[in-house]
Design a protein around this motif. Structure first.
Motif, PDB file in Angstrom:
ATOM      1  N   LEU A  64       0.822  -1.206   0.000  1.00 19.33           N
ATOM      2  CA  LEU A  64       0.000   0.000   0.000  1.00 19.33           C
ATOM      3  C   LEU A  64       0.861   1.264   0.000  1.00 19.33           C
ATOM      4  CD1 LEU A  64      -2.846  -1.082   2.435  1.00 19.33           C
ATOM      5  CD2 LEU A  64      -3.048  -0.668  -0.026  1.00 19.33           C
ATOM      6  N   LEU A  65       1.957   1.254   0.759  1.00 16.80           N
ATOM      7  CA  LEU A  65       2.857   2.412   0.759  1.00 16.80           C
ATOM      8  C   LEU A  65       3.534   2.599  -0.593  1.00 16.80           C
ATOM      9  CD1 LEU A  65       4.485   2.414   4.305  1.00 16.80           C
ATOM     10  CD2 LEU A  65       3.410   4.342   3.158  1.00 16.80           C
ATOM     11  N   VAL A  66       3.963   1.483  -1.222  1.00 19.91           N
ATOM     12  CA  VAL A  66       4.598   1.572  -2.542  1.00 19.91           C
ATOM     13  C   VAL A  66       3.591   2.078  -3.576  1.00 19.91           C
ATOM     14  CG1 VAL A  66       5.632   0.219  -4.409  1.00 19.91           C
ATOM     15  CG2 VAL A  66       6.403  -0.123  -2.064  1.00 19.91           C
ATOM     16  N   LEU A  67       2.347   1.602  -3.506  1.00 19.64           N
ATOM     17  CA  LEU A  67       1.317   2.115  -4.412  1.00 19.64           C
ATOM     18  C   LEU A  67       1.086   3.604  -4.181  1.00 19.64           C
ATOM     19  CD1 LEU A  67      -1.299  -0.786  -4.464  1.00 19.64           C
ATOM     20  CD2 LEU A  67       0.174  -0.029  -6.344  1.00 19.64           C
ATOM     21  N   GLY A  68       1.173   4.045  -2.931  1.00 19.83           N
ATOM     22  CA  GLY A  68       1.065   5.473  -2.634  1.00 19.83           C
ATOM     23  C   GLY A  68       2.206   6.258  -3.266  1.00 19.83           C
ATOM     24  N   LEU A  69       3.426   5.692  -3.233  1.00 21.24           N
ATOM     25  CA  LEU A  69       4.572   6.346  -3.868  1.00 21.24           C
ATOM     26  C   LEU A  69       4.378   6.431  -5.385  1.00 21.24           C
ATOM     27  CD1 LEU A  69       7.539   4.743  -1.883  1.00 21.24           C
ATOM     28  CD2 LEU A  69       6.624   7.053  -1.634  1.00 21.24           C
ATOM     29  N   ILE A  70       3.890   5.339  -5.977  1.00 21.15           N
ATOM     30  CA  ILE A  70       3.630   5.328  -7.422  1.00 21.15           C
ATOM     31  C   ILE A  70       2.576   6.371  -7.765  1.00 21.15           C
ATOM     32  CG2 ILE A  70       2.694   3.944  -9.328  1.00 21.15           C
ATOM     33  CD1 ILE A  70       4.014   1.495  -7.962  1.00 21.15           C
ATOM     34  N   ASP A  71       1.571   6.476  -6.927  1.00 24.27           N
ATOM     35  CA  ASP A  71       0.507   7.459  -7.132  1.00 24.27           C
ATOM     36  C   ASP A  71       1.085   8.873  -7.150  1.00 24.27           C
ATOM     37  OD1 ASP A  71      -2.182   8.311  -7.389  1.00 24.27           O
ATOM     38  OD2 ASP A  71      -2.304   8.655  -5.235  1.00 24.27           O
ATOM     39  N   VAL A  72       1.969   9.183  -6.208  1.00 22.30           N
ATOM     40  CA  VAL A  72       2.590  10.510  -6.148  1.00 22.30           C
ATOM     41  C   VAL A  72       3.412  10.762  -7.413  1.00 22.30           C
ATOM     42  CG1 VAL A  72       4.279  11.934  -4.921  1.00 22.30           C
ATOM     43  CG2 VAL A  72       2.587  10.645  -3.631  1.00 22.30           C
ATOM     44  N   VAL A  73       4.151   9.743  -7.873  1.00 24.51           N
ATOM     45  CA  VAL A  73       4.960   9.893  -9.087  1.00 24.51           C
ATOM     46  C   VAL A  73       4.063  10.143 -10.301  1.00 24.51           C
ATOM     47  CG1 VAL A  73       6.492   8.672 -10.685  1.00 24.51           C
ATOM     48  CG2 VAL A  73       6.922   8.570  -8.228  1.00 24.51           C
ATOM     49  N   MET A  74       2.948   9.412 -10.399  1.00 21.58           N
ATOM     50  CA  MET A  74       2.055   9.587 -11.540  1.00 21.58           C
ATOM     51  C   MET A  74       1.397  10.970 -11.525  1.00 21.58           C
ATOM     52  SD  MET A  74       0.445   5.813 -12.006  1.00 21.58           S
ATOM     53  CE  MET A  74      -0.227   6.125 -13.631  1.00 21.58           C
ATOM     54  N   ILE A  75       1.044  11.455 -10.349  1.00 19.49           N
ATOM     55  CA  ILE A  75       0.484  12.810 -10.257  1.00 19.49           C
ATOM     56  C   ILE A  75       1.549  13.832 -10.637  1.00 19.49           C
ATOM     57  CG2 ILE A  75      -0.427  14.552  -8.664  1.00 19.49           C
ATOM     58  CD1 ILE A  75      -1.895  12.230  -7.241  1.00 19.49           C
ATOM     59  N   SER A  76       2.785  13.591 -10.227  1.00 19.83           N
ATOM     60  CA  SER A  76       3.880  14.486 -10.594  1.00 19.83           C
ATOM     61  C   SER A  76       4.095  14.480 -12.110  1.00 19.83           C
ATOM     62  CB  SER A  76       5.154  14.067  -9.860  1.00 19.83           C
ATOM     63  OG  SER A  76       6.186  14.980 -10.116  1.00 19.83           O
ATOM     64  N   ASN A  77       4.002  13.298 -12.737  1.00 19.92           N
ATOM     65  CA  ASN A  77       4.110  13.219 -14.203  1.00 19.92           C
ATOM     66  C   ASN A  77       2.995  14.020 -14.866  1.00 19.92           C
ATOM     67  OD1 ASN A  77       6.310  11.532 -13.949  1.00 19.92           O
ATOM     68  ND2 ASN A  77       5.166   9.674 -14.325  1.00 19.92           N
ATOM     69  N   LEU A  78       1.795  13.913 -14.314  1.00 23.05           N
ATOM     70  CA  LEU A  78       0.658  14.675 -14.832  1.00 23.05           C
ATOM     71  C   LEU A  78       0.939  16.180 -14.717  1.00 23.05           C
ATOM     72  CD1 LEU A  78      -2.317  14.815 -15.828  1.00 23.05           C
ATOM     73  CD2 LEU A  78      -2.996  14.670 -13.438  1.00 23.05           C
ATOM     74  N   LEU A  79       1.488  16.588 -13.589  1.00 18.41           N
ATOM     75  CA  LEU A  79       1.832  17.999 -13.412  1.00 18.41           C
ATOM     76  C   LEU A  79       2.852  18.460 -14.452  1.00 18.41           C
ATOM     77  CD1 LEU A  79       1.973  18.264  -9.526  1.00 18.41           C
ATOM     78  CD2 LEU A  79       0.473  19.560 -11.036  1.00 18.41           C
ATOM     79  N   VAL A  80       3.861  17.632 -14.719  1.00 19.33           N
ATOM     80  CA  VAL A  80       4.872  17.997 -15.724  1.00 19.33           C
ATOM     81  C   VAL A  80       4.217  18.158 -17.093  1.00 19.33           C
ATOM     82  CG1 VAL A  80       6.890  17.151 -17.002  1.00 19.33           C
ATOM     83  CG2 VAL A  80       6.847  17.030 -14.513  1.00 19.33           C
ATOM     84  N   MET A  81       3.326  17.221 -17.448  1.00 14.26           N
ATOM     85  CA  MET A  81       2.650  17.330 -18.736  1.00 14.26           C
ATOM     86  C   MET A  81       1.840  18.621 -18.832  1.00 14.26           C
ATOM     87  SD  MET A  81       1.312  13.707 -20.140  1.00 14.26           S
ATOM     88  CE  MET A  81       0.687  13.025 -18.636  1.00 14.26           C
ATOM     89  N   VAL A  82       1.134  18.955 -17.754  1.00 16.35           N
ATOM     90  CA  VAL A  82       0.318  20.166 -17.772  1.00 16.35           C
ATOM     91  C   VAL A  82       1.210  21.407 -17.793  1.00 16.35           C
ATOM     92  CG1 VAL A  82      -1.334  21.548 -16.453  1.00 16.35           C
ATOM     93  CG2 VAL A  82      -1.663  19.088 -16.661  1.00 16.35           C
ATOM     94  N   ILE A  83       2.249  21.430 -16.984  1.00 15.66           N
ATOM     95  CA  ILE A  83       3.123  22.605 -16.910  1.00 15.66           C
ATOM     96  C   ILE A  83       3.850  22.821 -18.231  1.00 15.66           C
ATOM     97  CG2 ILE A  83       5.177  23.586 -15.810  1.00 15.66           C
ATOM     98  CD1 ILE A  83       4.276  22.018 -13.225  1.00 15.66           C
ATOM     99  N   VAL A  84       4.578  21.815 -18.677  1.00 14.36           N
ATOM    100  CA  VAL A  84       5.401  21.968 -19.879  1.00 14.36           C
ATOM    101  C   VAL A  84       4.533  22.036 -21.136  1.00 14.36           C
ATOM    102  CG1 VAL A  84       7.230  20.906 -21.270  1.00 14.36           C
ATOM    103  CG2 VAL A  84       7.384  20.859 -18.786  1.00 14.36           C
ATOM    104  N   GLY A  85       3.632  21.048 -21.281  1.00 17.09           N
ATOM    105  CA  GLY A  85       2.787  21.014 -22.473  1.00 17.09           C
ATOM    106  C   GLY A  85       1.827  22.180 -22.547  1.00 17.09           C
ATOM    107  N   GLY A  86       1.235  22.543 -21.413  1.00 21.18           N
ATOM    108  CA  GLY A  86       0.297  23.663 -21.394  1.00 21.18           C
ATOM    109  C   GLY A  86       0.991  24.981 -21.680  1.00 21.18           C
ATOM    110  N   TYR A  87       2.136  25.193 -21.073  1.00 17.27           N
ATOM    111  CA  TYR A  87       2.876  26.440 -21.326  1.00 17.27           C
ATOM    112  C   TYR A  87       3.266  26.528 -22.794  1.00 17.27           C
ATOM    113  CZ  TYR A  87       6.293  30.169 -20.888  1.00 17.27           C
ATOM    114  OH  TYR A  87       6.973  31.342 -21.035  1.00 17.27           O
ATOM    115  N   GLU A  88       3.810  25.429 -23.328  1.00 17.91           N
ATOM    116  CA  GLU A  88       4.242  25.395 -24.733  1.00 17.91           C
ATOM    117  C   GLU A  88       3.056  25.588 -25.681  1.00 17.91           C
ATOM    118  OE1 GLU A  88       7.039  24.336 -28.009  1.00 17.91           O
ATOM    119  OE2 GLU A  88       7.525  24.662 -25.904  1.00 17.91           O
ATOM    120  N   THR A  89       1.911  25.014 -25.344  1.00 17.35           N
ATOM    121  CA  THR A  89       0.747  25.082 -26.221  1.00 17.35           C
ATOM    122  C   THR A  89       0.016  26.413 -26.116  1.00 17.35           C
ATOM    123  OG1 THR A  89       0.450  22.696 -26.037  1.00 17.35           O
ATOM    124  CG2 THR A  89      -1.434  23.953 -26.808  1.00 17.35           C
TER     125      THR A  89
END
Length: 192
Positions: A64-89
């Motif tokens: 459960l803790l490892v899944l929580g870590l994966i969840d945080v990483v996936m949300i962080s990836n989503l943030l990168v996509m929104v920040i970089v892709g959104g700014y560029e677009t």
């Protein structure tokens, strides 16, 4: 003297104001960078918790803790996509052409591609949440259970809705791309 074709013509005042309004999004993207910093702190806190208590945790707790870590990483990836892709677009070019660390997906990002990528990222995050729920579903009915049968059902329905929405977005994007290519405005038409 005629202006060269590479020199952009000046915008009229109203068009200039409207076009410049895109910079109002800059604080939003900077705020998302701060939010990503908070997620980094959360990740480190959870990782420290996992490492310091690894010998006292059971397999389910570690999972459960490892899944929580994966969840945080996936949300962080989503943030990168929104920040970089959104700014560029939507705001301005980043000028990353030829940069060795430029993300592969950024070279062909536009609003449609960004929507599909965001939908897929949300499905991934939802999948992790649903998996954590299913792992803990064995405790339903016990006093320390965090979930009810109705809660699990609604999480599943919401996850299926995310999947159907992503399929719909991808399908509409495919239809609009096909119609633009047929009209001679798509990437295929530009090559000829």
């Amino acid at each position: 003297m005629k202006p060269s074709s590479s020199t952009p013509r000046p915008l009229r005042p109203l068009a200039s104001i409207i076009f410049s309004s895109r910079w109002l999004q800059l604080p939003l993207y900077l705020g998302l960078i701060v939010a990503q910093g908070v997620y980094v702190l959360l990740f480190l806190k959870e990782l420290w918790h996992l490492v310091t208590h690894a010998s006292s945790f059971g397999e389910m707790d570690i999972m459960l803790l490892v899944l929580g870590l994966i969840d945080v990483v996936m949300i962080s990836n989503l943030l990168v996509m929104v920040i970089v892709g959104g700014y560029e677009t939507f705001v301005s070019r980043l000028g990353l052409e030829g940069h060795p660390d430029s993300p592969e997906w950024l070279s062909h990002v536009n609003a449609s591609v960004l929507k599909v990528k965001l939908a897929m990222a949300i499905i991934g995050i939802s999948s992790i949440h649903l998996l954590r729920t299913f792992i803990e579903a064995g405790n339903i009915g016990s006093p320390n259970s965090r979930f009810t049968e109705t809660g699990v059902m609604w999480q599943t329905i919401i996850h299926i809705t995310f999947i159907l929405s992503a399929i719909g977005i991808a399908y509409v994007d495919k239809l609009s791309s096909a119609s633009m290519q047929a009209a001679g405005h798509g990437p295929q038409a530009e090559r000829h």
